[in-house]
Design an enzyme around this catalytic site. Structure first.
Site, PDB file in Angstrom:
ATOM      1  N   CYS A   1       0.755  -1.265  -0.043  1.00 27.99           N
ATOM      2  CA  CYS A   1      -0.125   0.025   0.037  1.00 27.99           C
ATOM      3  C   CYS A   1       0.896   1.132   0.225  1.00 27.99           C
ATOM      4  O   CYS A   1       1.430   1.741   1.075  1.00 27.99           O
ATOM      5  CB  CYS A   1      -0.960   0.273   1.290  1.00 27.99           C
ATOM      6  SG  CYS A   1      -2.000   1.510   1.422  1.00 27.99           S
TER       7      CYS A   1
ATOM      8  N   LYS B   1      -9.828  -9.328   5.819  1.00 28.61           N
ATOM      9  CA  LYS B   1      -9.624  -8.244   6.756  1.00 28.61           C
ATOM     10  C   LYS B   1      -9.989  -8.898   8.315  1.00 28.61           C
ATOM     11  O   LYS B   1     -11.141  -9.580   8.530  1.00 28.61           O
ATOM     12  CB  LYS B   1     -10.429  -7.103   6.805  1.00 28.61           C
ATOM     13  CG  LYS B   1      -9.900  -6.476   5.312  1.00 28.61           C
ATOM     14  CD  LYS B   1     -10.885  -5.294   5.221  1.00 28.61           C
ATOM     15  CE  LYS B   1     -10.698  -4.866   3.596  1.00 28.61           C
ATOM     16  NZ  LYS B   1     -11.745  -3.695   3.173  1.00 28.61           N
TER      17      LYS B   1
ATOM     18  N   VAL C   1      -6.186   0.366   5.156  1.00 27.61           N
ATOM     19  CA  VAL C   1      -4.875   0.810   5.890  1.00 27.61           C
ATOM     20  C   VAL C   1      -4.619   1.887   5.146  1.00 27.61           C
ATOM     21  O   VAL C   1      -4.694   2.384   4.017  1.00 27.61           O
ATOM     22  CB  VAL C   1      -3.942  -0.503   5.518  1.00 27.61           C
ATOM     23  CG1 VAL C   1      -4.320  -1.403   6.634  1.00 27.61           C
ATOM     24  CG2 VAL C   1      -3.764  -0.564   4.086  1.00 27.61           C
TER      25      VAL C   1
ATOM     26  N   SER D   1      -4.057   8.470   5.798  1.00 25.58           N
ATOM     27  CA  SER D   1      -2.634   8.750   5.773  1.00 25.58           C
ATOM     28  C   SER D   1      -2.237  10.110   5.923  1.00 25.58           C
ATOM     29  O   SER D   1      -1.106  10.297   6.531  1.00 25.58           O
ATOM     30  CB  SER D   1      -2.193   7.863   4.417  1.00 25.58           C
ATOM     31  OG  SER D   1      -2.582   8.493   3.266  1.00 25.58           O
TER      32      SER D   1
HETATM   33  N1  LIG Z   1      -7.574   7.688   1.921  1.00 25.77           N
HETATM   34  C1  LIG Z   1      -6.968   6.476   2.374  1.00 25.77           C
HETATM   35  C2  LIG Z   1      -6.671   5.523   1.297  1.00 25.77           C
HETATM   36  C3  LIG Z   1      -6.272   4.299   1.913  1.00 25.77           C
HETATM   37  C4  LIG Z   1      -6.412   3.110   0.819  1.00 25.77           C
HETATM   38  O1  LIG Z   1      -6.977   3.099   0.057  1.00 25.77           O
HETATM   39  N2  LIG Z   1      -5.826   1.999   1.302  1.00 25.77           N
HETATM   40  C5  LIG Z   1      -6.001   0.860   0.606  1.00 25.77           C
HETATM   41  C6  LIG Z   1      -4.650  -0.183   0.346  1.00 25.77           C
HETATM   42  S1  LIG Z   1      -3.686   0.967  -0.624  1.00 25.77           S
HETATM   43  C7  LIG Z   1      -6.937  -0.383   1.323  1.00 25.77           C
HETATM   44  O2  LIG Z   1      -6.891  -0.200   2.468  1.00 25.77           O
HETATM   45  N3  LIG Z   1      -8.086  -1.030   0.837  1.00 25.77           N
HETATM   46  C8  LIG Z   1      -8.708  -1.818   1.412  1.00 25.77           C
HETATM   47  C9  LIG Z   1     -10.221  -1.669   0.758  1.00 25.77           C
HETATM   48  O3  LIG Z   1     -10.534  -0.775   0.208  1.00 25.77           O
HETATM   49  O4  LIG Z   1     -10.843  -2.741   1.036  1.00 25.77           O
HETATM   50  C10 LIG Z   1      -5.592   6.945   2.797  1.00 25.77           C
HETATM   51  O5  LIG Z   1      -5.186   8.021   2.502  1.00 25.77           O
HETATM   52  O6  LIG Z   1      -5.297   6.548   4.236  1.00 25.77           O
END
Ligand SMILES: N[C@@H](CCC(=O)N[C@@H](CS)C(=O)NCC(=O)O)C(=O)O
Length: 225
Positions: free
Chosen positions: A13, A40, A53, A70
């Site tokens: 990620c 998860k 995450v 983040s």
């Molecule tokens: N806006 C969020 C985006 C985080 C994100 O998209 N993480 C992805 C992995 S890179 C995730 O956890 N995806 C799992 C899902 O959506 O089920 C941030 O900046 O933390």
């Protein structure tokens, strides 16, 4: 008040990586816990409202707080931890940096849209949209080596994983996103050498990402042929 930090993570990620880079730039100890996003765990779903995450679990004398998003996590790290300053002190410049941090997230959104596109016409229009975004970054960049000159900042922490993602993506698709943006190319090269950036992923990163892209985006290989 002392706090201990636990970063809930996934090995590929790029949003996680920006938080890791910020922590490493500041020399802050933290525990990293990788989870399987395809399966998860319940404890994770309880603390991550969007099931995404990174999550930073901050434990203090008053208990545990789970932070998500983040960029918010990066801001918290900057505000609470010592070490190098990762934001300008001037409020207007700092606001500008925050805007470019958001822009880095928008680029990731476009990149993933590109990956999941099977239609060649839509692929080309999305490719152009991405190239146009990097053309805007080109104009925003100064003399380097970092976004704000000699000082590594949170904008660098956000863009380094974006660039890293392109390393393999470019190799697979050869869509030439960086052809006409020499300052962006130089920035990308500089960031790739930064110790905090290198340490933000494990030794298996390239292999895992390649397997991920081939599994999910095999059509890209055909589109690029
Ligand atoms: N806006 C969020 C985006 C985080 C994100 O998209 N993480 C992805 C992995 S890179 C995730 O956890 N995806 C799992 C899902 O959506 O089920 C941030 O900046 O933390």
């Amino acid at each position: 008040m002392t706090a201990s930090l636990k970063l809930i993570s996934h090995k590929l990620c790029p949003y996680v990586q920006r938080a890791v880079i910020a922590l490493k730039e500041k020399g802050v100890p933290f525990e990293r816990i990788d989870i399987d996003l395809a399966n998860k765990p319940d404890w994770f779903l309880k603390i991550s409202p969007l099931g995404k995450v990174p999550v930073l679990v901050v434990t203090t004398d008053n208990g545990e707080v789970a932070l998500f998003e983040s960029n918010v996590i990066c801001e918290y790290i900057e505000e609470t931890q010592g070490g190098a300053k990762l934001h300008p002190t001037d409020a207007l410049r700092r606001a500008g940096h925050r805007a470019w941090m958001e822009f880095g997230s928008a680029i990731l959104g476009d990149l993933w849209g590109l990956e999941t596109t099977t239609d060649p016409t839509i692929f080309e229009s999305k490719r152009q949209a991405l190239a146009a975004k990097f053309a805007r970054v080109e104009v925003a960049l100064g003399a380097g080596p970092f976004f704000a000159g000699n000082a590594f900042s949170l904008v660098d922490a956000v863009f380094a994983p974006v660039f890293r993602y392109f390393d393999l993506f470019d190799e697979l698709t050869e869509h030439g996103i960086f052809r006409d943006v020499p300052k962006v190319r130089a920035w990308r090269t500089e960031l790739a050498q930064r110790p905090s950036v290198r340490a933000a992923v494990g030794a298996d990163y390239q292999q895992l990402l390649r397997a991920f892209l081939v599994r999910h985006d095999a059509h890209l290989l055909k589109l690029a042929a």
